[in-house]
Write a protein that holds these residues in place. Structure first.
Motif, PDB file in Angstrom:
ATOM      1  N   ALA A   1       0.868  -1.186   0.000  1.00  0.00           N
ATOM      2  CA  ALA A   1       0.000   0.000   0.000  1.00  0.00           C
ATOM      3  C   ALA A   1       0.898   1.229   0.000  1.00  0.00           C
ATOM      4  O   ALA A   1       1.630   1.458   0.966  1.00  0.00           O
TER       5      ALA A   1
ATOM      6  N   ARG B   1      -0.557  -0.589  -4.773  1.00  0.00           N
ATOM      7  CA  ARG B   1      -1.713   0.290  -4.980  1.00  0.00           C
ATOM      8  C   ARG B   1      -1.407   1.684  -4.427  1.00  0.00           C
ATOM      9  O   ARG B   1      -0.906   1.818  -3.311  1.00  0.00           O
TER      10      ARG B   1
ATOM     11  N   ALA C   1       2.355  13.229  -1.264  1.00  0.00           N
ATOM     12  CA  ALA C   1       3.435  12.315  -0.872  1.00  0.00           C
ATOM     13  C   ALA C   1       4.678  13.117  -0.508  1.00  0.00           C
ATOM     14  O   ALA C   1       5.038  14.070  -1.207  1.00  0.00           O
TER      15      ALA C   1
ATOM     16  N   THR D   1       7.577  12.119  -0.844  1.00  0.00           N
ATOM     17  CA  THR D   1       8.536  11.876  -1.929  1.00  0.00           C
ATOM     18  C   THR D   1       8.358  12.885  -3.067  1.00  0.00           C
ATOM     19  O   THR D   1       9.319  13.243  -3.742  1.00  0.00           O
TER      20      THR D   1
ATOM     21  N   ALA E   1      10.184  16.056  -1.915  1.00  0.00           N
ATOM     22  CA  ALA E   1      11.579  15.938  -1.477  1.00  0.00           C
ATOM     23  C   ALA E   1      12.562  16.276  -2.586  1.00  0.00           C
ATOM     24  O   ALA E   1      12.236  16.200  -3.761  1.00  0.00           O
TER      25      ALA E   1
ATOM     26  N   GLY F   1      15.604  14.722  -2.719  1.00  0.00           N
ATOM     27  CA  GLY F   1      16.419  13.538  -3.001  1.00  0.00           C
ATOM     28  C   GLY F   1      17.892  13.718  -2.674  1.00  0.00           C
ATOM     29  O   GLY F   1      18.748  13.036  -3.242  1.00  0.00           O
ATOM     30  N   ILE F   2      18.177  14.607  -1.736  1.00  0.00           N
ATOM     31  CA  ILE F   2      19.582  14.861  -1.402  1.00  0.00           C
ATOM     32  C   ILE F   2      20.088  13.801  -0.425  1.00  0.00           C
ATOM     33  O   ILE F   2      19.417  13.474   0.557  1.00  0.00           O
TER      34      ILE F   2
ATOM     35  N   ASP G   1      -5.333   3.258  -7.158  1.00  0.00           N
ATOM     36  CA  ASP G   1      -6.402   3.605  -6.224  1.00  0.00           C
ATOM     37  C   ASP G   1      -5.890   3.495  -4.793  1.00  0.00           C
ATOM     38  O   ASP G   1      -4.769   3.034  -4.544  1.00  0.00           O
TER      39      ASP G   1
ATOM     40  N   VAL H   1      -6.008   2.058  -0.932  1.00  0.00           N
ATOM     41  CA  VAL H   1      -6.460   0.901  -0.161  1.00  0.00           C
ATOM     42  C   VAL H   1      -7.276   1.475   0.994  1.00  0.00           C
ATOM     43  O   VAL H   1      -6.707   2.076   1.913  1.00  0.00           O
TER      44      VAL H   1
ATOM     45  N   CYS I   1       3.178   1.085   3.211  1.00  0.00           N
ATOM     46  CA  CYS I   1       4.173   2.082   2.798  1.00  0.00           C
ATOM     47  C   CYS I   1       3.446   3.399   2.535  1.00  0.00           C
ATOM     48  O   CYS I   1       3.721   4.091   1.549  1.00  0.00           O
TER      49      CYS I   1
ATOM     50  N   GLY J   1       3.400   6.138   4.262  1.00  0.00           N
ATOM     51  CA  GLY J   1       4.009   7.362   4.799  1.00  0.00           C
ATOM     52  C   GLY J   1       3.227   7.895   5.982  1.00  0.00           C
ATOM     53  O   GLY J   1       2.753   7.126   6.831  1.00  0.00           O
TER      54      GLY J   1
ATOM     55  N   HIS K   1      -4.109   4.546  10.245  1.00  0.00           N
ATOM     56  CA  HIS K   1      -4.606   3.182  10.015  1.00  0.00           C
ATOM     57  C   HIS K   1      -4.788   2.387  11.298  1.00  0.00           C
ATOM     58  O   HIS K   1      -5.413   1.341  11.277  1.00  0.00           O
TER      59      HIS K   1
ATOM     60  N   THR L   1       9.077  22.656  -0.761  1.00  0.00           N
ATOM     61  CA  THR L   1      10.212  23.003  -1.613  1.00  0.00           C
ATOM     62  C   THR L   1       9.664  23.808  -2.789  1.00  0.00           C
ATOM     63  O   THR L   1       8.467  23.754  -3.068  1.00  0.00           O
TER      64      THR L   1
END
Ligand SMILES: Cc1cc2nc3c(=O)[nH]c(=O)nc-3n(C[C@H](O)[C@H](O)[C@H](O)COP(=O)(O)OP(=O)(O)OC[C@H]3O[C@@H](n4cnc5c(N)ncnc54)[C@H](O)[C@@H]3O)c2cc1C
Length: 247
Positions: free
Chosen positions: A8, A31, A38, A40, A43, A45-46, A153, A155, A171, A173, A179, A194
């Motif tokens: 997920a 999914r 997100a 990500t 971010a 990516g450093i 979609d 979950v 996954c 985040g 949950h 950013t």
């Protein structure tokens, strides 16, 4: 046949996990409705060996950095995009506290081998890198969509999904806080913004860092960031953060 493993979330965590499973030949379904909100997607990516005002060496950097380079290069090759770029960081002292930390740590060799040469108002950090996360997320999504391994979609109920799959790996985040499965974790939320800017004349291999950073991401383009707002949980771009980053 329904895959036994459901992932997920397809942020950084879900993408890297799915990539490991794919390489190991283990079937999975991933999914994710898209990357709105997100971490990500925001971010830079450093990957940096020395961070923070106290100039702390990143945890297990000596071991994890070579591993990261290998994983991102392999994934980039499989996706046909360049994801990994070796960088240096030009770290300027923001105040005397940072200068003192540097002088103390440079004297003991604590930051070796990542502390490069000093200059008037700072020092170089070597061995840094940047991962093109936007390219990674988009290309991985395309790959798994074409392979029929991605469902676009949400979950809605991870516990209910666990009845249909042998294993559900969360996954999601920050959404994981709602949950219930991770109620034992002392969650602390923080929001960051950013900003992508057009700027000429930057060295493509150098990240500038003085409290905030400027990271070149392409010809005439860079990311500036990041703001940090502890306790804020919404994921909308913040106009105040934007003004701060422009300033
Ligand atoms: C502004 C900013 C700058 C950063 N810069 C850096 C940096 O330079 N270097 C660095 O190392 N780290 C950086 N980070 C931290 C890094 O981005 C995060 O640690 C990392 O991206 C977290 O990835 P994740 O996969 O756990 O979560 P996320 O990227 O948040 O991904 C979670 C995914 O789960 C999906 N999802 C949520 N709920 C569900 C559900 N119920 N069903 C299905 N899917 C769901 C979401 O759509 C999302 O795509 C930064 C973070 C921010 C905010």
């Amino acid at each position: 046949m329904r895959p036994e493993i459901l992932i997920a979330g397809q942020g950084l965590a879900g993408t890297l996990l799915a990539w490991e499973l794919e390489q190991a030949g283990i079937p999975f379904l991933i999914r994710d409705p898209g990357h709105e909100g997100a971490a990500t997607a925001a971010a830079a990516g450093i990957i940096n060996a020395i961070t923070g005002r106290r100039l702390v060496k990143t945890w297990r950097f000596d071991v994890l950095r070579p591993l990261a380079a290998e994983v991102w290069r392999d994934l980039g090759d499989a996706l046909g995009v360049r994801l990994w770029r070796e960088m240096r960081v030009r770290r300027e002292f923001a105040d005397d506290e940072e200068r003192n930390a540097w002088e103390r740590k440079a004297a003991t060799g604590e930051l070796s081998p990542y502390a490069g040469g000093p200059f008037d108002d700072g020092f170089w950090i070597v061995g840094a890198a940047r991962v093109d996360l936007a390219a990674a997320m988009a290309a991985a999504r395309r790959r798994w969509r074409m392979q029929g391994r991605l469902r676009e979609d949400t979950v809605p109920d991870l516990a209910a999904a666990a009845e249909r799959h042998r294993m559900v790996i969360d996954c999601t985040g920050a959404a994981g806080a709602s949950h219930g499965a991770f109620d034992f974790v002392p969650w602390e939320f923080s929001k960051g913004d950013t900003l992508e800017i057009g700027v000429e004349g930057l060295d493509p291999d150098v990240i500038l860092n003085r409290r905030l950073w400027v990271a070149p991401t392409g010809e005439g383009v860079a990311l500036v960031g990041a703001t940090n707002e502890p306790g804020v949980t919404d994921s909308r771009p913040d106009p105040v953060a934007r003004e701060r980053l422009i300033a």
